[in-house]
Design an enzyme around this catalytic site. Structure first.
Site, PDB file in Angstrom:
ATOM      1  N   SER A 166       0.813  -1.217   0.000  1.00  0.00           N
ATOM      2  CA  SER A 166       0.000   0.000   0.000  1.00  0.00           C
ATOM      3  C   SER A 166       0.848   1.269   0.000  1.00  0.00           C
ATOM      4  O   SER A 166       0.445   2.279  -0.582  1.00  0.00           O
ATOM      5  CB  SER A 166      -0.953  -0.002   1.196  1.00  0.00           C
ATOM      6  OG  SER A 166      -0.250  -0.218   2.399  1.00  0.00           O
ATOM      7  N   HIS A 179       1.233   4.748   4.205  1.00  0.00           N
ATOM      8  CA  HIS A 179       0.417   5.375   3.167  1.00  0.00           C
ATOM      9  C   HIS A 179       0.850   6.825   2.944  1.00  0.00           C
ATOM     10  O   HIS A 179       1.074   7.247   1.809  1.00  0.00           O
ATOM     11  CB  HIS A 179      -1.056   5.344   3.571  1.00  0.00           C
ATOM     12  CG  HIS A 179      -1.618   3.966   3.683  1.00  0.00           C
ATOM     13  ND1 HIS A 179      -2.891   3.711   4.151  1.00  0.00           N
ATOM     14  CD2 HIS A 179      -1.082   2.751   3.390  1.00  0.00           C
ATOM     15  CE1 HIS A 179      -3.114   2.413   4.130  1.00  0.00           C
ATOM     16  NE2 HIS A 179      -2.033   1.812   3.682  1.00  0.00           N
TER      17      HIS A 179
END
Length: 334
Positions: A222, A273
């Site tokens: 991610s 992230h």
């Protein structure tokens, strides 16, 4: 009352037009890309037709025109070096990159490593692994981002963790996001720059995770996927126009949704992230899109892509060399 119905209908139509305008930018890009591929394929098919119609070919030694069925050149006696493909090799060369891309290669690696993690963890005794469990022990042994191990010298974990996943849902979500954003960035910047973006932003996400959660463990693509979102968003901002604004808006929405979900769902590494997203935005400001504009630039990006690939291979080579020792240490066998 009739006027009220007309006004509501007009408002509904306006809202629908606005919605389709926002969705239209993505479909416009897909349509342009598909049209370009169709035109290239049509040109290759035309080459096949012309190649099938040709009855002669050139000898590679004396350059004489000889019949395509000749086993040897009647002028110099040289035998043909390869069979006559009549244009089909050109079509195969054109079609292969559509299936073997950097995005699909990374997606395949993620799936293979998830299957490997499942196979290795199923062979561990839960009583030996303790509270951590076989799955977590296997992830750590395969290169998960564990800050204390990274700070002790196992820096390859900053990269290997990008290709590992905690569970099937984790893999599916990241695979869907990579499949949605990866081809776009690869189309805009090329496979070499795409690979650099993926590796660099993945490492930056790992570093952000260590800074934010020095006592935790993290895995997943991610951070790199958010990096690609940052790259695409900045490209859209710099590009402008309807297409650029549409891509920027879509990427910003995806980033916001992902960050909000990260705060709402326990266990999600939002630091990775944010770190990957910021790194992707900065890199997109520094690196231009498209193919390199000089031979030296092309060679430089070729070398960078090789370095990125070798870094991934080197990281997992270190994992393979230390796997048994790490497993014994983690399970308390030594």
């Amino acid at each position: 009352m009739f006027r009220w119905i007309v006004d509501d209908t007009r408002a509904l139509i306006a809202d629908a037009k606005a919605l389709f305008a926002r969705l239209g930018t993505r479909w416009q890009w897909l349509r342009m890309r598909s049209r370009h591929r169709i035109e290239e394929t049509a040109a290759d098919l035309e080459n096949v037709r012309r190649g099938a119609a040709v009855r002669t070919r050139m000898c590679r030694e004396c350059r004489a025109l000889i019949p395509v069925s000749a086993r040897a050149c009647p002028e110099c006696g040289e035998r043909p070096g390869r069979p006559v493909t009549r244009g089909f090799a050109r079509v195969a060369e054109h079609m292969m990159p559509g299936f073997i891309s950097a995005s699909s290669s990374i997606l395949t690696i993620n799936i293979v490593l998830y299957a490997l993690t499942h196979a290795l963890s199923s062979g561990l005794d839960p009583h030996v692994t303790g509270r951590a469990g076989p799955w977590s022990i296997t992830l750590i042994a395969l290169g998960a981002n564990v800050p204390v191990l990274v700070l002790s010298g196992e820096v390859w974990r900053l990269l290997t963790m990008v290709f590992l996943h905690g569970n099937l849902l984790h893999l599916l979500m990241n695979s869907w996001a990579l499949f949605a954003v990866g081809p776009l960035v690869e189309e805009l910047f090329g496979p070499r720059k795409f690979l650099f973006f993926y590796v660099a932003t993945g490492i930056c996400g790992s570093l952000a995770s260590i800074w934010w959660r020095p006592g935790g463990m993290s895995v997943g693509a991610s951070g790199a996927v958010f990096g690609l979102i940052g790259v695409a968003a900045v490209w859209g901002w710099r590009r402008g126009g309807r297409v650029g604004e549409g891509i920027k808006g879509q990427m910003v929405q995806w980033a916001l949704y992902g960050l909000v979900m990260g705060f709402m769902i326990p266990g999600i590494d939002n630091a990775a992230h944010a770190g990957g997203l910021a790194a992707g935005a900065v890199l997109a400001l520094m690196i231009g899109d498209g193919a390199p504009r000089s031979a030296a630039g092309a060679r430089a990006w070729e070398a960078i892509a090789w370095i990125c690939g070798l870094a991934v291979l080197g990281g997992f080579a270190m994992v393979a060399l230390r796997y048994e020792a790490a497993l014994r240490f983690l399970t308390g066998s030594v």
